[in-house]
Design an enzyme around this catalytic site. Structure first.
Site, short mmCIF file in Angstrom:
data_model
loop_
_atom_site.label_atom_id
_atom_site.label_comp_id
_atom_site.label_asym_id
_atom_site.label_seq_id
_atom_site.Cartn_x
_atom_site.Cartn_y
_atom_site.Cartn_z
N GLY A 108 -17.35 4.31 -34.23
CA GLY A 108 -18.44 5.20 -33.84
C GLY A 108 -19.06 4.75 -32.53
O GLY A 108 -18.36 4.22 -31.66
N GLU A 139 4.35 -3.28 -14.02
CA GLU A 139 5.72 -3.73 -14.38
C GLU A 139 6.65 -2.51 -14.45
O GLU A 139 7.57 -2.46 -15.27
CB GLU A 139 5.73 -4.47 -15.73
CG GLU A 139 4.78 -5.64 -15.82
CD GLU A 139 5.35 -6.95 -15.31
OE1 GLU A 139 6.56 -7.03 -15.11
OE2 GLU A 139 4.56 -7.88 -15.09
N PRO A 153 0.82 -1.23 0.00
CA PRO A 153 0.00 0.00 0.00
C PRO A 153 0.85 1.26 0.00
O PRO A 153 0.50 2.25 -0.64
CB PRO A 153 -0.82 -0.13 1.29
CG PRO A 153 -0.90 -1.60 1.55
CD PRO A 153 0.39 -2.18 1.05
N GLN A 193 -10.67 9.35 -47.21
CA GLN A 193 -9.21 9.38 -47.15
C GLN A 193 -8.69 9.76 -45.75
O GLN A 193 -7.66 9.24 -45.30
CB GLN A 193 -8.63 10.33 -48.19
CG GLN A 193 -7.14 10.07 -48.39
CD GLN A 193 -6.51 10.98 -49.40
OE1 GLN A 193 -6.71 12.19 -49.38
NE2 GLN A 193 -5.75 10.40 -50.31
N PHE A 227 -2.50 -4.82 -4.64
CA PHE A 227 -2.68 -4.98 -6.10
C PHE A 227 -2.18 -6.33 -6.61
O PHE A 227 -1.65 -6.40 -7.72
CB PHE A 227 -1.86 -3.92 -6.86
CG PHE A 227 -2.38 -2.51 -6.76
CD1 PHE A 227 -3.58 -2.15 -7.34
CD2 PHE A 227 -1.62 -1.54 -6.14
CE1 PHE A 227 -4.02 -0.84 -7.29
CE2 PHE A 227 -2.05 -0.23 -6.07
CZ PHE A 227 -3.26 0.13 -6.65
N ARG A 256 8.50 -6.84 -18.64
CA ARG A 256 8.15 -5.62 -19.40
C ARG A 256 7.96 -5.93 -20.88
O ARG A 256 7.06 -5.39 -21.53
CB ARG A 256 9.25 -4.57 -19.21
CG ARG A 256 9.16 -3.95 -17.86
CD ARG A 256 10.33 -3.09 -17.46
NE ARG A 256 10.11 -2.72 -16.06
CZ ARG A 256 11.04 -2.36 -15.21
NH1 ARG A 256 12.31 -2.29 -15.59
NH2 ARG A 256 10.74 -2.06 -13.97
N ASN A 269 5.18 3.92 -16.79
CA ASN A 269 5.92 4.46 -17.94
C ASN A 269 6.77 5.67 -17.56
O ASN A 269 7.74 5.99 -18.26
CB ASN A 269 4.96 4.74 -19.09
CG ASN A 269 4.59 3.44 -19.80
OD1 ASN A 269 5.00 2.35 -19.37
ND2 ASN A 269 3.85 3.53 -20.90
C1 LIG Z 1 -4.36 -4.18 -12.10
C2 LIG Z 1 -3.04 -4.16 -11.41
C3 LIG Z 1 -2.36 -5.34 -11.18
C4 LIG Z 1 -1.15 -5.32 -10.50
N1 LIG Z 1 -0.51 -6.52 -10.24
C5 LIG Z 1 0.59 -6.52 -9.43
C6 LIG Z 1 1.15 -7.78 -9.00
O1 LIG Z 1 0.70 -8.86 -9.38
N2 LIG Z 1 2.21 -7.73 -8.16
C7 LIG Z 1 2.75 -6.55 -7.71
O2 LIG Z 1 3.71 -6.61 -6.95
N3 LIG Z 1 2.22 -5.36 -8.10
C8 LIG Z 1 1.15 -5.31 -8.93
N4 LIG Z 1 0.59 -4.11 -9.31
C9 LIG Z 1 1.13 -2.88 -8.77
C10 LIG Z 1 1.86 -2.01 -9.78
O3 LIG Z 1 3.09 -2.59 -10.09
C11 LIG Z 1 1.99 -0.61 -9.15
O4 LIG Z 1 0.69 -0.04 -9.13
C12 LIG Z 1 2.95 0.27 -9.91
O5 LIG Z 1 4.27 -0.18 -9.74
C13 LIG Z 1 2.87 1.74 -9.47
O6 LIG Z 1 2.96 1.85 -8.09
P1 LIG Z 1 1.88 2.73 -7.29
O7 LIG Z 1 0.54 2.34 -7.74
O8 LIG Z 1 2.21 2.66 -5.86
O9 LIG Z 1 2.13 4.22 -7.82
P2 LIG Z 1 3.22 5.26 -7.25
O10 LIG Z 1 4.55 4.63 -7.18
O11 LIG Z 1 2.66 5.88 -6.03
O12 LIG Z 1 3.22 6.33 -8.41
C14 LIG Z 1 2.24 7.38 -8.54
C15 LIG Z 1 2.62 8.23 -9.76
O13 LIG Z 1 3.89 8.86 -9.52
C16 LIG Z 1 4.80 8.52 -10.56
N5 LIG Z 1 6.15 8.39 -10.00
C17 LIG Z 1 6.54 7.71 -8.90
N6 LIG Z 1 7.86 7.87 -8.71
C18 LIG Z 1 8.32 8.66 -9.70
C19 LIG Z 1 9.60 9.19 -10.05
N7 LIG Z 1 10.70 8.88 -9.33
N8 LIG Z 1 9.69 9.98 -11.13
C20 LIG Z 1 8.60 10.27 -11.88
N9 LIG Z 1 7.38 9.78 -11.60
C21 LIG Z 1 7.22 8.99 -10.54
C22 LIG Z 1 4.29 7.18 -11.10
O14 LIG Z 1 4.74 6.94 -12.42
C23 LIG Z 1 2.79 7.39 -11.04
O15 LIG Z 1 2.36 8.14 -12.14
C24 LIG Z 1 -0.59 -4.10 -10.04
C25 LIG Z 1 -1.28 -2.90 -10.31
C26 LIG Z 1 -2.48 -2.92 -10.97
C27 LIG Z 1 -3.21 -1.61 -11.20
#
Ligand SMILES: Cc1cc2nc3c(=O)[nH]c(=O)nc-3n(C[C@H](O)[C@H](O)[C@H](O)COP(=O)(O)OP(=O)(O)OC[C@H]3O[C@@H](n4cnc5c(N)ncnc54)[C@H](O)[C@@H]3O)c2cc1C
Length: 381
Positions: A338, A362, A127, A277, A155, A241, A365
């Protein structure tokens, strides 16, 4: 330089695509509604050698390369990216066990994972830590018998569904070197799950929090060496990835193929809409994007297969490029349908929803850009 697939690679792609058409596509929407994938599907994929795609042949796996894997995931995702991506996560876990675990875990976990009698989940995110994964807090205290786990993973794809969990836990200090990897079998006392997450896409995959409350595991469930867990967790991610990118590619390709057909039948202003086109140009742009994505993805996979020093950079670049191209194409395909594109019956809206998360997991981006930028700055130093 040879850009052609070998005969064997073409056969691998055709096998995956064919399996998806017959065994996944007809049921994908129902599985979305059910919020689960029938467990019986997995041994069928296991029988095709897809439970251990890049697990070595000596260990009973298929011993395929990363490029081969992208072909499998591109083919399967043409039927359903949610199902295909779940298989990718299982394979990431199986490869970790094959590469790093001792004989005991390889016998008890790897063998059933290869046949897919056992499906595995990967538990890194918490979390309070996602992108900054090394900040994880789930603790594994050493006891005379093994470890006692306390903490929460968030997640988790397959949480409350899978048969085993590969879990990154803290056994030492607060640094990445304080992290180890352990295996937790479903049914272990102290292991429980949160409620089913209500998601935008990937709905057929159950996603839940995974909770450890004084969850005791034997010492033999340690994967590899204490303190190397973060290294193991990251080792699988380059390939993961590529697989996720391949899932975007296959699903977007399928949406484009369907859109071409739809446009050849749908009429407006006295002609089929593929005769405008402006729309032909959009089709051309989508074809260009997907072909570029495919070439880039396969180049990155080739680099990983050949241990190229810049393989990680290419995997990050390909993940960023291909997942965004896939989402863009899928969204355009919806537009070209549409109003019908907005209806579930046509399938394109599911693709748009499913592909969105590929830009988030993974490694988001943004993190892919961070990896690329770090390489660029280091190369310039
Ligand atoms: C449907 C789903 C399935 C998943 N399955 C798995 C699983 O099986 N196992 C598992 O371990 N995890 C799983 N995940 C978790 C997933 O890998 C994370 O949600 C992801 O790594 C992003 O972490 P976060 O949600 O805590 O976002 P945060 O890390 O809190 O990021 C929030 C935002 O800040 C940006 N950010 C954070 N740090 C930086 C930085 N240094 N520079 C620029 N931007 C930054 C991020 O890109 C994002 O836009 C899953 C997620 C989803 C939604």
């Amino acid at each position: 330089m040879d850009f052609a697939l070998t005969e064997e690679q073409t056969a691998i792609f055709d096998m995956a695509k064919g399996f998806g058409e017959e065994h996944i596509a007809p049921y994908a929407r129902q599985w979305e509604k059910d919020g689960t994938i029938p467990k019986e599907l997995w041994p069928e994929l296991g029988a095709l050698g897809l439970g251990g795609i890049y697990v070595s042949e000596e260990s009973g796996g298929s011993g395929l390369g990363r490029l081969d894997a992208t072909l499998i995931f591109e083919g399967l995702s043409m039927a359903c990216p949610s199902v295909a991506a779940f298989l990718s996560i299982h394979n990431m876990c199986a490869k970790m066990v094959d590469t790093f675990a001792d004989d005991h875990l390889r016998e008890t976990v790897l063998a059933p994972a290869l046949s897919m009698q056992k499906v595995l989940s990967y538990c890194l995110t918490e979390p309070g830590s996602g992108s900054d994964a090394a900040a994880l807090k789930t603790r594994a205290e050493k006891t005379n018998e093994g470890y006692t786990l306390n903490g929460t993973k968030a997640f988790i794809s397959g949480g409350g569904y899978s048969d085993g969990y590969i879990v990154m836990v803290r056994t030492g200090d607060d640094s990445a070197r304080g992290i180890s990897t352990v295996y937790v079998e479903d049914g272990t006392p102290g292991l429980s799950f949160g409620g089913l997450e209500d998601k935008m896409g990937w709905k057929s995959q159950p996603t839940r929090q995974v909770q450890f409350d004084d969850c005791k595991i034997p010492a033999t469930n340690l994967v590899g060496t204490e303190g190397d867990g973060f290294k193991y967790a990251m080792a699988g991610l380059d390939g993961g990835r590529l697989n996720i990118a391949a899932c975007s590619l296959g699903a977007a390709q399928s949406a484009l193929t369907q859109t071409l057909q739809y446009m050849s039948e749908r009429k407006a202003f006295g002609k089929t809409i593929d005769q405008f086109q402006a729309l032909q140009f959009r089709l051309a742009d989508m074809e260009i994007e997907l072909q570029a994505a495919r070439t880039f993805l396969r180049q990155a996979a080739w680099k990983l297969d050949n241990n190229a020093p810049d393989a990680s950079k290419f995997c990050a670049m390909a993940k960023r490029f291909v997942t965004e191209a896939g989402s863009k194409v899928a969204n355009q395909c919806l537009q070209l349908h549409g109003g019908y594109g907005y209806l579930a019956d046509y399938g394109v809206e599911k693709t748009v929803r499913d592909l969105r998360v590929h830009e988030i997991l993974e490694g988001t981006n943004e993190i892919m850009r961070l990896i690329v930028a770090r390489h660029l700055l280091a190369e310039n130093a």
